[in-house]
Design a protein around this motif. Structure first.
Motif, PDB file in Angstrom:
ATOM      1  N   MET A  24       0.849  -1.191   0.000  1.00  0.00           N
ATOM      2  CA  MET A  24       0.000   0.000   0.000  1.00  0.00           C
ATOM      3  C   MET A  24       0.879   1.233   0.000  1.00  0.00           C
ATOM      4  O   MET A  24       2.096   1.156   0.047  1.00  0.00           O
ATOM      5  N   ASN A  25       0.249   2.427   0.025  1.00  0.00           N
ATOM      6  CA  ASN A  25       0.985   3.688  -0.053  1.00  0.00           C
ATOM      7  C   ASN A  25       1.923   3.881   1.128  1.00  0.00           C
ATOM      8  O   ASN A  25       3.008   4.415   0.988  1.00  0.00           O
ATOM      9  N   THR A  26       1.533   3.524   2.374  1.00  0.00           N
ATOM     10  CA  THR A  26       2.335   3.797   3.583  1.00  0.00           C
ATOM     11  C   THR A  26       3.218   2.644   3.960  1.00  0.00           C
ATOM     12  O   THR A  26       4.004   2.746   4.891  1.00  0.00           O
ATOM     13  N   LEU A  27       3.141   1.518   3.344  1.00  0.00           N
ATOM     14  CA  LEU A  27       3.929   0.341   3.745  1.00  0.00           C
ATOM     15  C   LEU A  27       4.794  -0.063   2.582  1.00  0.00           C
ATOM     16  O   LEU A  27       4.319  -0.249   1.477  1.00  0.00           O
ATOM     17  N   SER A  28       6.099  -0.152   2.866  1.00  0.00           N
ATOM     18  CA  SER A  28       7.049  -0.520   1.809  1.00  0.00           C
ATOM     19  C   SER A  28       7.352  -1.996   1.893  1.00  0.00           C
ATOM     20  O   SER A  28       6.880  -2.693   2.794  1.00  0.00           O
ATOM     21  N   ALA A  29       8.188  -2.496   1.000  1.00  0.00           N
ATOM     22  CA  ALA A  29       8.559  -3.911   0.957  1.00  0.00           C
ATOM     23  C   ALA A  29       9.466  -4.260   2.117  1.00  0.00           C
ATOM     24  O   ALA A  29      10.050  -3.391   2.750  1.00  0.00           O
ATOM     25  N   VAL A  30       9.590  -5.591   2.421  1.00  0.00           N
ATOM     26  CA  VAL A  30      10.449  -6.090   3.510  1.00  0.00           C
ATOM     27  C   VAL A  30      11.899  -6.080   3.040  1.00  0.00           C
ATOM     28  O   VAL A  30      12.219  -6.610   1.966  1.00  0.00           O
ATOM     29  N   THR A  31      12.733  -5.486   3.865  1.00  0.00           N
ATOM     30  CA  THR A  31      14.174  -5.438   3.575  1.00  0.00           C
ATOM     31  C   THR A  31      14.869  -6.489   4.433  1.00  0.00           C
ATOM     32  O   THR A  31      14.700  -6.491   5.655  1.00  0.00           O
ATOM     33  N   HIS A  32      15.661  -7.377   3.837  1.00  0.00           N
ATOM     34  CA  HIS A  32      16.261  -8.509   4.542  1.00  0.00           C
ATOM     35  C   HIS A  32      17.791  -8.349   4.595  1.00  0.00           C
ATOM     36  O   HIS A  32      18.417  -8.049   3.588  1.00  0.00           O
ATOM     37  N   LYS A 105      12.908  -9.018  13.619  1.00  0.00           N
ATOM     38  CA  LYS A 105      12.027  -8.223  12.776  1.00  0.00           C
ATOM     39  C   LYS A 105      11.764  -6.897  13.460  1.00  0.00           C
ATOM     40  O   LYS A 105      11.429  -6.862  14.647  1.00  0.00           O
ATOM     41  N   MET A 106      11.890  -5.814  12.680  1.00  0.00           N
ATOM     42  CA  MET A 106      11.675  -4.474  13.231  1.00  0.00           C
ATOM     43  C   MET A 106      11.141  -3.559  12.131  1.00  0.00           C
ATOM     44  O   MET A 106      11.232  -3.903  10.932  1.00  0.00           O
ATOM     45  N   ASP A 107      10.615  -2.433  12.550  1.00  0.00           N
ATOM     46  CA  ASP A 107      10.039  -1.451  11.615  1.00  0.00           C
ATOM     47  C   ASP A 107      10.822  -0.157  11.699  1.00  0.00           C
ATOM     48  O   ASP A 107      11.165   0.309  12.801  1.00  0.00           O
ATOM     49  N   ALA A 108      11.091   0.418  10.507  1.00  0.00           N
ATOM     50  CA  ALA A 108      11.706   1.743  10.430  1.00  0.00           C
ATOM     51  C   ALA A 108      10.591   2.719  10.071  1.00  0.00           C
ATOM     52  O   ALA A 108       9.952   2.593   9.024  1.00  0.00           O
ATOM     53  N   GLU A 111       8.189  10.173   9.273  1.00  0.00           N
ATOM     54  CA  GLU A 111       7.033  11.061   9.305  1.00  0.00           C
ATOM     55  C   GLU A 111       7.145  12.077   8.159  1.00  0.00           C
ATOM     56  O   GLU A 111       8.219  12.285   7.587  1.00  0.00           O
ATOM     57  N   ASN A 112       5.979  12.725   7.925  1.00  0.00           N
ATOM     58  CA  ASN A 112       5.905  13.816   6.929  1.00  0.00           C
ATOM     59  C   ASN A 112       6.374  13.384   5.549  1.00  0.00           C
ATOM     60  O   ASN A 112       7.407  13.861   5.050  1.00  0.00           O
ATOM     61  N   PRO A 113       5.742  12.527   4.840  1.00  0.00           N
ATOM     62  CA  PRO A 113       4.566  11.729   5.251  1.00  0.00           C
ATOM     63  C   PRO A 113       5.003  10.473   5.990  1.00  0.00           C
ATOM     64  O   PRO A 113       6.167  10.087   5.939  1.00  0.00           O
ATOM     65  N   ILE A 114       4.109   9.849   6.694  1.00  0.00           N
ATOM     66  CA  ILE A 114       4.426   8.641   7.453  1.00  0.00           C
ATOM     67  C   ILE A 114       4.624   7.484   6.493  1.00  0.00           C
ATOM     68  O   ILE A 114       3.802   7.207   5.628  1.00  0.00           O
ATOM     69  N   ARG A 115       5.776   6.818   6.727  1.00  0.00           N
ATOM     70  CA  ARG A 115       6.083   5.606   5.958  1.00  0.00           C
ATOM     71  C   ARG A 115       6.714   4.589   6.905  1.00  0.00           C
ATOM     72  O   ARG A 115       7.523   4.953   7.769  1.00  0.00           O
ATOM     73  N   ILE A 116       6.364   3.341   6.768  1.00  0.00           N
ATOM     74  CA  ILE A 116       6.887   2.269   7.618  1.00  0.00           C
ATOM     75  C   ILE A 116       7.550   1.232   6.717  1.00  0.00           C
ATOM     76  O   ILE A 116       6.946   0.754   5.760  1.00  0.00           O
ATOM     77  N   PHE A 117       8.784   0.930   7.051  1.00  0.00           N
ATOM     78  CA  PHE A 117       9.561  -0.067   6.302  1.00  0.00           C
ATOM     79  C   PHE A 117       9.797  -1.272   7.201  1.00  0.00           C
ATOM     80  O   PHE A 117      10.228  -1.136   8.345  1.00  0.00           O
ATOM     81  N   ASN A 118       9.490  -2.462   6.664  1.00  0.00           N
ATOM     82  CA  ASN A 118       9.732  -3.706   7.415  1.00  0.00           C
ATOM     83  C   ASN A 118      11.165  -4.172   7.160  1.00  0.00           C
ATOM     84  O   ASN A 118      11.575  -4.317   6.000  1.00  0.00           O
ATOM     85  N   ILE A 119      11.875  -4.415   8.270  1.00  0.00           N
ATOM     86  CA  ILE A 119      13.281  -4.862   8.187  1.00  0.00           C
ATOM     87  C   ILE A 119      13.389  -6.204   8.883  1.00  0.00           C
ATOM     88  O   ILE A 119      12.919  -6.369  10.009  1.00  0.00           O
TER      89      ILE A 119
END
Length: 812
Positions: A24-32, A105-108, A111-119
């Protein structure tokens, strides 16, 4: 350290796997990411900003942050460079325990705009843990009858690492009796069993110590060890055995009942009840032997049960059996032969044939003082007797004939060292064991007069304070004589010595019995200062012996003489009147007080003080030489008459003193000062009303000068005539008194009279010395006013110099 070396290759080669997935717009792909555990703090994992396609400059503004995992923040992002780095060391075994794979597993979040990256961070295992056993030692109990091939399970080792870093195999230390068998479990774990490969023998080796080692498959390999302690359990497979198969024992006749003959010892190398032994007689042992000797079944002791007589039985034979307490008991036996020997049962005897006591201490060396004989009823070696006395005694034994001995003196005797000797004669035979006997005699020594009396000191110094009471005890001079009776009784007396026709026995007395020294008269330090004589102590022996000691009596001065004021002279109780011009300069000497003291040292040291003074600011008094000087010039406010009371005090304890009262009157006329023996004219006003007094004063001075010259001439004429009372003298007046006045201007007799002459002359008086009729060697000092004639001079010369001699007294 090994973990750090393993991490180094991973720092250079960090595998980065980036997986992009649609989201989705605010969630990026998982980085491994994959990293090894135990990386150092600050190590960079990857450039997260570059991998996520973020602008590094906006990271701080967008407040980029990483989640905290289990209250620990293992990683963080450098907002300036965008690098993902290690904040805290990561221990894979702590996070994932025994799992084969481990992910963080952690999230980065931005803000401005809010984005969450899965690591997703994969933690790779390294060989940082060594295998270890849950117990450091493994205890096994194995019977020595266990069959070969029997297995015994062992505790497994554990290793928190996984895969190839976990336990790979086991090793057993070298052993002839044991080996191990390694097996694998369904989960790949390794475990082992202990296998018996050779029969055990507890008597050969009761305990086997083995080392089991577990090794992992990491690079480099790690290992852990555990000790295996195998205790071999006993079985009754050994019979008791005596130390010897046969014993031969010798025993003396008359051995007391209960005495130990021998303690048999049979040992069984088994253990527990299999090694416990019971002793008993066999059927081959006779009843007589069993009645004579007792056997303890528990410890194997054989003791005497009845009295042994050599004449009844000389040999005893017996057989003893030792049996263990095992289930299937085993036994051993031994034979004993007891031989009875004859004993030395008769004591040697000693007989005193002659003994001389007491004897004199000066008996000659090698003199016989006793004769003794020895005997023994036994025969052979048991009948041979030796006799001796103590080695430290001054005597020795000398054989005179068979079994007869003489006691002789071997060293000089001294009763003062040893008064009597206890001489013990000891006789011993040569039996086994040897028997002995002794006889003690007391030898007394008679005293002879061989010691002189001895004083503790060779020289006595006795201080005696003057004015002592006649008969006073001065000291006790006691000598010691180590002899006895009349040889010890001492008599003391003074060795006569005359001093100026006076015998010492007139001055001192000594008690002949105890040596107490007394003074027979009162001593005066000013007349007698010391005495030196000898005292002898003599014993009452025949012949008498004596010794003497030197006694030095020192008379100690006492403050018994008060100072006597000799200048300014005045009749007893009178006041000295002095006149001084009012124009006297500051520092001028107006009078000088001189006192003498017949005592010595500190008791004659005189100091001067004002006792009373009209004006303390006007005059000063030198405490050492007695000079009275003006502290300032007179003023019109000062009183015309000044009264001063001067006290002369010695340095004794208690101090004695004398006082003189000086009445000083000031005049307006010129007077001549005699302080420096020169005439100093005093200024005056020719228009003053005191012109008349000036004329009278000048006339008086001229008249006094004339009288002085006449009197001096007369005295010089008289001094040339010989006198029976006094020896010829010089022009200056000389006294036989030898004491000096300390800390004053008088340093000798001549100086004293000269100073006195000057002091009195300045005040218009003449000093006259006359002998005392009785003594013939003492002098009376008189002062004569210059205004008087020769008749007054002769009258004044008859008066005696006087001064008050009590502390605090004063003449007014």
């Amino acid at each position: 350290m090994e973990a750090q070396f393993l991490v180094q290759p991973w720092r250079r080669y960090v595998s980065v796997f980036i997986l992009f997935c649609s989201t989705m717009n605010t969630l990026s792909a998982v980085t491994h990411y994959s990293i090894p555990e135990e990386m150092e703090e600050g190590s960079v994992v990857a450039n997260l900003a570059a991998d996520l396609g973020l602008d590094v400059k906006t990271l701080s503004k967008r407040k980029m942050r990483l989640d905290v995992i289990a209250n620990n923040k293992y990683l963080d992002v450098n907002k300036e460079t965008g690098e993902l780095y290690i904040v805290e060391r990561i221990d894979r075994e702590n996070i994932c325990a025994s799992k084969t794979t481990c992910f963080l597993k952690m999230d980065a979040t931005l803000e401005n705009p809010i984005r969450i990256f899965n690591i997703e961070l994969e933690i790779m295992d390294i060989n940082d843990n060594a295998p270890h056993f849950r117990r450091d030692s493994i205890h096994l109990d194995i019977s020595e009858s266990a069959p070969v091939g029997e297995r015994f399970s062992l505790n497994n080792a554990v290793d928190p690492d996984v895969s190839t870093n976990s336990i790979k195999t086991y090793y057993l230390s070298e052993s002839d009796n044991f080996d191990i068998e390694i097996q694998s479990g369904r989960d790949g774990s390794k475990f082992t069993n202990l296998i018996l490969k050779k029969t055990l023998d507890r008597e050969e080796q009761a305990v086997h110590n083995l080392i089991l080692t577990a090794v992992d498959g990491g690079v480099p390999t790690r290992s852990g060890t555990a000790s295996i302690i195998v205790r071999v359990l006993d079985t009754n497979d050994n019979a008791p055995k005596f130390d010897k198969d046969a014993y031969k024992i010798y025993i003396m006749e008359n051995t007391p009942t209960g005495s130990l003959v021998i303690q048999l010892n049979a040992t069984d190398i088994d253990e527990g009840s299999n090694s416990e032994v019971v002793y008993s007689y066999s059927l081959y042992t006779s009843e007589k032997t069993q009645d004579t000797f007792s056997l303890n079944p528990n410890n194997g002791e054989i003791t005497v049960k009845e009295m042994i007589n050599y004449e009844d039985f000389k040999i005893y034979d017996m057989e003893v059996i030792a049996t263990d307490k095992g289930t299937n008991s085993l036994s051993g036996h031994c034979k004993l032969t007891i031989l009875v020997t004859d004993m030395n049962d008769n004591h040697p005897e000693i007989s005193i044939k002659s003994f001389q006591s007491p004897i004199k201490e000066d008996i000659l060396v090698d003199t016989v003082i006793a004769v003794v004989s020895v005997s023994d009823k036994d025969s052979g070696e048991n009948g041979i007797v030796n006799i001796h006395i103590a080695h430290h005694l001054p005597f020795k034994l000398r054989e005179s004939s068979d079994n007869f001995y003489e006691l002789v003196v071997s060293e000089p005797l001294d009763r003062e060292k040893v008064q009597e000797y206890d001489i013990t004669f000891t006789v011993t035979d040569r039996g086994s064991p040897p028997l002995s006997d002794n006889e003690t005699m007391t030898l007394e020594l008679l005293d002879v007069n061989d010691n002189v009396p001895q004083f503790p000191q060779s020289f006595y110094t006795i201080p005696v304070i003057e004015n002592n009471a006649p008969g006073a005890l001065l000291s006790s001079l006691t000598a010691f004589d180590p002899d006895l009776h009349e040889n010890q009784y001492l008599v003391y007396f003074i060795i006569e010595k005359e001093i100026v026709n006076t015998s010492m026995s007139m001055l001192f007395s000594i008690n002949p019995e105890n040596g107490n020294l007394y003074a027979l008269k009162t001593f005066d330090y000013e007349i007698e200062k010391e005495f030196l004589f000898h005292i002898e102590a003599r014993d009452s022996g025949v012949p008498p012996l004596s010794s003497n000691v030197t006694v030095h009596i020192i008379i100690v001065d006492q403050n018994d003489n008060a100072p006597v004021i000799v200048s300014p002279w005045r009749a007893h109780g009178s006041v000295v009147e002095e006149k001084i011009p009012r124009s006297t300069d500051k520092g001028s000497m107006v009078s000088k007080v001189i006192a003498i003291d017949n005592d010595s040292v500190q008791n004659s040291r005189i100091t001067y003080q004002f006792l009373q003074v009209t004006d303390a600011t006007l005059f000063s008094l030198d405490q050492y030489n007695g000079e009275i000087r003006t502290m300032r010039m007179f003023s019109y406010r000062d009183q015309r008459y000044q009264r001063m009371v001067v006290i002369a005090k010695d340095n004794g304890d208690p101090a004695l003193s004398a006082t003189v009262t000086i009445k000083l009157s000031t005049v307006e006329t010129d007077v001549k000062a005699f302080s420096d023996l020169t005439e100093v004219p005093l200024e005056y006003d020719i228009f003053s009303d005191l012109n008349l007094y000036l004329v009278i004063g000048l006339g008086s001075v001229s008249f006094l000068l004339l009288i002085t010259i006449l009197v001096t001439c007369v005295l010089k004429c008289q001094s040339t005539k010989p006198s029976k009372a006094a020896p010829p003298s010089r022009n200056s007046v000389i006294s036989e008194r030898n004491s000096t006045i300390a800390d004053s201007t008088l340093v000798s007799n001549d100086a004293y009279w000269y100073s006195l002459f000057l002091a009195e002359t300045r005040k218009g008086k003449l000093v006259v010395r006359q002998p005392v009729p009785k003594a013939g060697s003492r002098y009376i000092v008189s002062s004569i006013p210059r205004s008087t004639g020769l008749t007054e001079t002769s009258d004044s010369a008859a008066s005696t110099l006087q001064g008050s001699t009590t502390t605090g007294s004063s003449s007014s």
